[in-house]
Write an enzyme that holds these catalytic residues in place. Structure first.
Site, PDB file in Angstrom:
ATOM      1  N   THR A 133       0.816  -1.210   0.000  1.00  0.00           N
ATOM      2  CA  THR A 133       0.000   0.000   0.000  1.00  0.00           C
ATOM      3  C   THR A 133       0.853   1.266   0.000  1.00  0.00           C
ATOM      4  OG1 THR A 133      -1.554   1.258   1.375  1.00  0.00           O
ATOM      5  CG2 THR A 133      -0.098  -0.236   2.531  1.00  0.00           C
ATOM      6  N   ASP A 134       0.264   2.362  -0.475  1.00  0.00           N
ATOM      7  CA  ASP A 134       0.952   3.662  -0.401  1.00  0.00           C
ATOM      8  C   ASP A 134       1.003   4.193   1.037  1.00  0.00           C
ATOM      9  OD1 ASP A 134      -1.731   4.359  -0.079  1.00  0.00           O
ATOM     10  OD2 ASP A 134      -1.790   5.805  -1.728  1.00  0.00           O
ATOM     11  N   GLU A 135       0.189   3.595   1.939  1.00  0.00           N
ATOM     12  CA  GLU A 135       0.139   4.114   3.321  1.00  0.00           C
ATOM     13  C   GLU A 135       1.455   3.928   4.058  1.00  0.00           C
ATOM     14  OE1 GLU A 135      -3.286   3.451   5.681  1.00  0.00           O
ATOM     15  OE2 GLU A 135      -4.648   3.515   3.982  1.00  0.00           O
ATOM     16  N   TYR A 159      -2.203  -0.514  10.972  1.00  0.00           N
ATOM     17  CA  TYR A 159      -2.293  -1.184   9.658  1.00  0.00           C
ATOM     18  C   TYR A 159      -1.065  -0.876   8.806  1.00  0.00           C
ATOM     19  CZ  TYR A 159      -3.407  -1.632   4.691  1.00  0.00           C
ATOM     20  OH  TYR A 159      -3.339  -1.900   3.343  1.00  0.00           O
ATOM     21  N   LYS A 163       2.000  -3.307   7.396  1.00  0.00           N
ATOM     22  CA  LYS A 163       2.310  -3.489   5.964  1.00  0.00           C
ATOM     23  C   LYS A 163       3.766  -3.079   5.696  1.00  0.00           C
ATOM     24  CE  LYS A 163      -0.037  -4.620   2.997  1.00  0.00           C
ATOM     25  NZ  LYS A 163      -0.380  -5.968   2.447  1.00  0.00           N
TER      26      LYS A 163
HETATM   27  P1  NAD Z   1      -9.692  -7.350   1.970  1.00  0.00           P
HETATM   28  O1  NAD Z   1      -9.710  -7.070   3.425  1.00  0.00           O
HETATM   29  O2  NAD Z   1     -10.898  -7.071   1.150  1.00  0.00           O
HETATM   30  O3  NAD Z   1      -9.332  -8.897   1.724  1.00  0.00           O
HETATM   31  C1  NAD Z   1      -8.326  -9.564   2.422  1.00  0.00           C
HETATM   32  C2  NAD Z   1      -8.507 -11.070   2.176  1.00  0.00           C
HETATM   33  O4  NAD Z   1      -7.452 -11.746   2.866  1.00  0.00           O
HETATM   34  C3  NAD Z   1      -9.819 -11.621   2.724  1.00  0.00           C
HETATM   35  O5  NAD Z   1     -10.400 -12.489   1.769  1.00  0.00           O
HETATM   36  C4  NAD Z   1      -9.406 -12.384   3.967  1.00  0.00           C
HETATM   37  O6  NAD Z   1     -10.248 -13.486   4.257  1.00  0.00           O
HETATM   38  C5  NAD Z   1      -8.015 -12.837   3.578  1.00  0.00           C
HETATM   39  N1  NAD Z   1      -7.151 -13.105   4.746  1.00  0.00           N
HETATM   40  C6  NAD Z   1      -7.007 -12.327   5.867  1.00  0.00           C
HETATM   41  N2  NAD Z   1      -6.135 -12.907   6.711  1.00  0.00           N
HETATM   42  C7  NAD Z   1      -5.700 -14.041   6.110  1.00  0.00           C
HETATM   43  C8  NAD Z   1      -4.787 -15.060   6.475  1.00  0.00           C
HETATM   44  N3  NAD Z   1      -4.131 -15.023   7.650  1.00  0.00           N
HETATM   45  N4  NAD Z   1      -4.588 -16.089   5.625  1.00  0.00           N
HETATM   46  C9  NAD Z   1      -5.249 -16.154   4.440  1.00  0.00           C
HETATM   47  N5  NAD Z   1      -6.132 -15.219   4.051  1.00  0.00           N
HETATM   48  C10 NAD Z   1      -6.360 -14.169   4.865  1.00  0.00           C
HETATM   49  O7  NAD Z   1      -8.422  -6.583   1.419  1.00  0.00           O
HETATM   50  P2  NAD Z   1      -8.204  -5.889  -0.012  1.00  0.00           P
HETATM   51  O8  NAD Z   1      -8.736  -4.518   0.027  1.00  0.00           O
HETATM   52  O9  NAD Z   1      -8.640  -6.819  -1.068  1.00  0.00           O
HETATM   53  O10 NAD Z   1      -6.609  -5.764  -0.008  1.00  0.00           O
HETATM   54  C11 NAD Z   1      -5.796  -6.815  -0.548  1.00  0.00           C
HETATM   55  C12 NAD Z   1      -4.338  -6.442  -0.371  1.00  0.00           C
HETATM   56  O11 NAD Z   1      -4.078  -5.215  -1.042  1.00  0.00           O
HETATM   57  C13 NAD Z   1      -3.928  -6.208   1.087  1.00  0.00           C
HETATM   58  O12 NAD Z   1      -2.630  -6.723   1.253  1.00  0.00           O
HETATM   59  C14 NAD Z   1      -3.940  -4.695   1.243  1.00  0.00           C
HETATM   60  O13 NAD Z   1      -3.013  -4.298   2.224  1.00  0.00           O
HETATM   61  C15 NAD Z   1      -3.511  -4.269  -0.141  1.00  0.00           C
HETATM   62  N6  NAD Z   1      -3.993  -2.947  -0.577  1.00  0.00           N
HETATM   63  C16 NAD Z   1      -5.324  -2.640  -0.531  1.00  0.00           C
HETATM   64  C17 NAD Z   1      -5.760  -1.409  -1.023  1.00  0.00           C
HETATM   65  C18 NAD Z   1      -7.222  -1.031  -1.022  1.00  0.00           C
HETATM   66  O14 NAD Z   1      -7.528   0.126  -1.361  1.00  0.00           O
HETATM   67  N7  NAD Z   1      -8.152  -1.903  -0.693  1.00  0.00           N
HETATM   68  C19 NAD Z   1      -4.832  -0.501  -1.545  1.00  0.00           C
HETATM   69  C20 NAD Z   1      -3.473  -0.848  -1.543  1.00  0.00           C
HETATM   70  C21 NAD Z   1      -3.067  -2.094  -1.080  1.00  0.00           C
HETATM   71  O1  DAU Z   2      -4.177   3.992   0.447  1.00  0.00           O
HETATM   72  C1  DAU Z   2      -4.395   2.612   0.314  1.00  0.00           C
HETATM   73  C2  DAU Z   2      -5.263   2.126   1.442  1.00  0.00           C
HETATM   74  O2  DAU Z   2      -6.583   2.568   1.159  1.00  0.00           O
HETATM   75  C3  DAU Z   2      -5.232   0.610   1.624  1.00  0.00           C
HETATM   76  O3  DAU Z   2      -3.939   0.203   1.963  1.00  0.00           O
HETATM   77  C4  DAU Z   2      -6.224   0.163   2.704  1.00  0.00           C
HETATM   78  O4  DAU Z   2      -6.255  -1.242   2.783  1.00  0.00           O
HETATM   79  C5  DAU Z   2      -7.594   0.688   2.329  1.00  0.00           C
HETATM   80  O5  DAU Z   2      -8.522   0.377   3.350  1.00  0.00           O
HETATM   81  C6  DAU Z   2      -7.555   2.203   2.111  1.00  0.00           C
HETATM   82  O6  DAU Z   2      -7.301   2.889   3.360  1.00  0.00           O
HETATM   83  P1  DAU Z   2      -8.091   4.234   3.747  1.00  0.00           P
HETATM   84  O7  DAU Z   2      -8.056   4.395   5.209  1.00  0.00           O
HETATM   85  O8  DAU Z   2      -7.633   5.380   2.914  1.00  0.00           O
HETATM   86  O9  DAU Z   2      -9.568   3.821   3.208  1.00  0.00           O
HETATM   87  P2  DAU Z   2     -11.025   4.049   3.838  1.00  0.00           P
HETATM   88  O10 DAU Z   2     -12.004   3.675   2.776  1.00  0.00           O
HETATM   89  O11 DAU Z   2     -11.169   3.428   5.173  1.00  0.00           O
HETATM   90  O12 DAU Z   2     -11.072   5.637   4.015  1.00  0.00           O
HETATM   91  C7  DAU Z   2     -10.878   6.499   2.908  1.00  0.00           C
HETATM   92  C8  DAU Z   2     -10.918   7.921   3.452  1.00  0.00           C
HETATM   93  O13 DAU Z   2     -12.265   8.207   3.870  1.00  0.00           O
HETATM   94  C9  DAU Z   2     -10.047   8.135   4.671  1.00  0.00           C
HETATM   95  O14 DAU Z   2      -9.516   9.455   4.630  1.00  0.00           O
HETATM   96  C10 DAU Z   2     -11.010   8.001   5.849  1.00  0.00           C
HETATM   97  C11 DAU Z   2     -12.307   8.534   5.272  1.00  0.00           C
HETATM   98  N1  DAU Z   2     -13.561   7.940   5.819  1.00  0.00           N
HETATM   99  C12 DAU Z   2     -13.651   6.585   5.853  1.00  0.00           C
HETATM  100  C13 DAU Z   2     -14.785   5.984   6.353  1.00  0.00           C
HETATM  101  C14 DAU Z   2     -14.901   4.470   6.409  1.00  0.00           C
HETATM  102  C15 DAU Z   2     -14.588   8.752   6.231  1.00  0.00           C
HETATM  103  O15 DAU Z   2     -14.507  10.012   6.156  1.00  0.00           O
HETATM  104  N2  DAU Z   2     -15.727   8.156   6.713  1.00  0.00           N
HETATM  105  C16 DAU Z   2     -15.855   6.803   6.816  1.00  0.00           C
HETATM  106  O16 DAU Z   2     -16.919   6.335   7.308  1.00  0.00           O
END
Ligand code: NAD
Ligand code: DAU
Length: 352
Positions: A133-135, A159, A163
């Site tokens: 992630t970019d975080e 989180y 990561k």
């Molecule tokens: P998600 O939470 O939707 O899915 C995670 C999946 O991993 C789920 O299916 C869960 O059951 C599985 N899982 C959790 N713990 C596990 C374990 N111990 N063993 C096997 N499976 C397990 O997450 P996502 O949004 O699909 O993110 C996927 C990946 O991409 C993550 O590594 C996250 O850090 C990264 N990422 C997400 C975003 C985003 O915006 N969602 C952005 C950048 C990077």
């Molecule tokens: O940047 C990549 C990341 O993006 C991933 O690594 C994470 O897995 C993914 O969850 C996401 O993280 P964020 O914290 O940015 O996503 P989230 O959707 O939780 O929140 C997006 C923005 O919106 C953040 O600034 C918090 C805000 N927010 C979120 C929720 C759930 C609100 O204002 N209200 C809300 O109820």
């Protein structure tokens, strides 16, 4: 064959579906623990596809991972499995340390042992792709330049710290053992099959259910939004052509303040499914207490992956968000499946 971990989650599920949409693609072994975020309904279109083998299990289970590697002999591992929600990491960081750090460590060790047992072309071709992630880079001010791959890590939440730790392990396994890794650091994804704890799906569902649309703090936090299908195509490209030991930033060139994202969703819903009383959905916007340690701005400079591997996102935010809202309107059965008791418990804990 490739081994995908976390392939029942949001991005992993989209990746598996996209990958197998190509009839000539390698088969997938999909290892997922099915936490609250894992959802087999996402993989329903593959129920008769023998190229998809689902395994219910934990990346931290050494015996299981070793057995799967020996049995299926994958040519690559794509590691999506993680705890992914910042707010949940604030309430309970232990699972994040366990899966994101210890789980990745276990996967790396099992994969390294397997890779050492390979010979010739199989050994040469093997790849471990870590999805991150970019975080990990921390928070930017309004005028800071976007994150490049050389930006120092400054993670601020449990989180992102977990990561960042996993990224460091992956890097060290390359430098110390020569283990063939690539890492991608991606911005905020959105699109189909997104669990409605994250901002975009939460706002769509709350709007349709006449609930408040919660904006943390002043709503001026900025995220870079990437359509999930574009993220999947980037991973395929990096897996095929990425240079070993390198990291690649993946982004959508779509920086938006949260309030702007929420207003855009409200406007689209006003067009596609207006409220029965004719009042705009934006009237449901409610400012709530801010997230502790809330990062102000993320911005990805994705020019390296464009320059070196020729990847660019296909969707703009305008086209991607329209598709996304339409998908949620068209898929009530998938939504009904995820808004179970545990989901309602989470909303209660987080928003009241
Ligand atoms: P998600 O939470 O939707 O899915 C995670 C999946 O991993 C789920 O299916 C869960 O059951 C599985 N899982 C959790 N713990 C596990 C374990 N111990 N063993 C096997 N499976 C397990 O997450 P996502 O949004 O699909 O993110 C996927 C990946 O991409 C993550 O590594 C996250 O850090 C990264 N990422 C997400 C975003 C985003 O915006 N969602 C952005 C950048 C990077
Ligand atoms: O940047 C990549 C990341 O993006 C991933 O690594 C994470 O897995 C993914 O969850 C996401 O993280 P964020 O914290 O940015 O996503 P989230 O959707 O939780 O929140 C997006 C923005 O919106 C953040 O600034 C918090 C805000 N927010 C979120 C929720 C759930 C609100 O204002 N209200 C809300 O109820």
């Amino acid at each position: 064959m490739i081994l995908v971990t976390g392939g029942a989650g949001f991005i992993g599920g989209n990746f598996v579906l996209d990958w197998l949409a190509d009839p000539s693609a390698e088969s997938i072994v999909n290892l997922d623990k099915l936490t609250y975020a894992g959802n087999l309904a996402t993989l329903e279109p593959l129920k008769n596809d023998t190229r998809h083998v689902f395994i219910h299990g934990d990346i931290g289970d050494q015996e299981l991972v070793k057995r799967l590697l020996a049995q299926y002999k994958p040519m690559a591992i794509v590691n999506f499995a993680a705890e992914s929600h910042v707010d949940r990491s604030i309430h309970g960081p232990a699972e994040f340390v366990q899966t994101n750090i210890v789980g990745t460590f276990n996967l790396l060790e099992c994969a390294r042992e397997y890779w050492n047992s390979l010979e010739g072309n199989a050994k040469e071709a093997f790849r471990f792709h870590h999805v991150s992630t970019d975080e990990v880079y921390g928070s930017l001010s309004a005028t800071d330049p976007a994150f490049t791959e050389t930006k120092a890590f400054e993670p601020n939440s449990p989180y992102s710290a977990s990561k960042a730790a996993s990224d460091h392990l992956v890097r060290a396994w390359f430098h110390t053992y020569g283990f063939p890794v690539v890492t991608t650091n991606c911005s905020n994804n959105y699109g189909p099959y997104h669990f409605p704890e994250k901002l975009i799906p939460l706002v769509i569902l709350n709007a349709l259910n006449s609930k408040p649309l919660p904006i943390y703090g002043d709503g001026q936090q900025v995220r870079d939004w990437l359509y999930v299908g574009d993220h999947c195509s980037a991973i395929r490209q990096v897996l095929a052509k990425g240079k070993l030991g390198e990291t690649y930033n993946i982004g959508g060139w779509n920086e938006k303040a949260n309030i702007e994202v929420v207003n855009t969703i409200c406007n689209i819903l006003d067009e596609l499914k207006s409220r029965a009383d004719g009042v705009p959905y934006a009237s449901q916007i409610t400012y709530v207490k801010d997230r502790p340690g809330h990062d102000r701005r993320y911005a990805i400079d994705a020019s390296k992956v464009e320059r070196e591997l020729g990847w660019r996102p296909a969707e703009t935010f305008e086209t991607g968000i329209l598709k996304t809202v339409q998908w949620y309107l068209d898929n009530p059965a998938w939504i009904d499946g995820v808004v179970s008791g545990s989901y309602r418990d989470w909303l209660q804990k987080q928003y009241t």
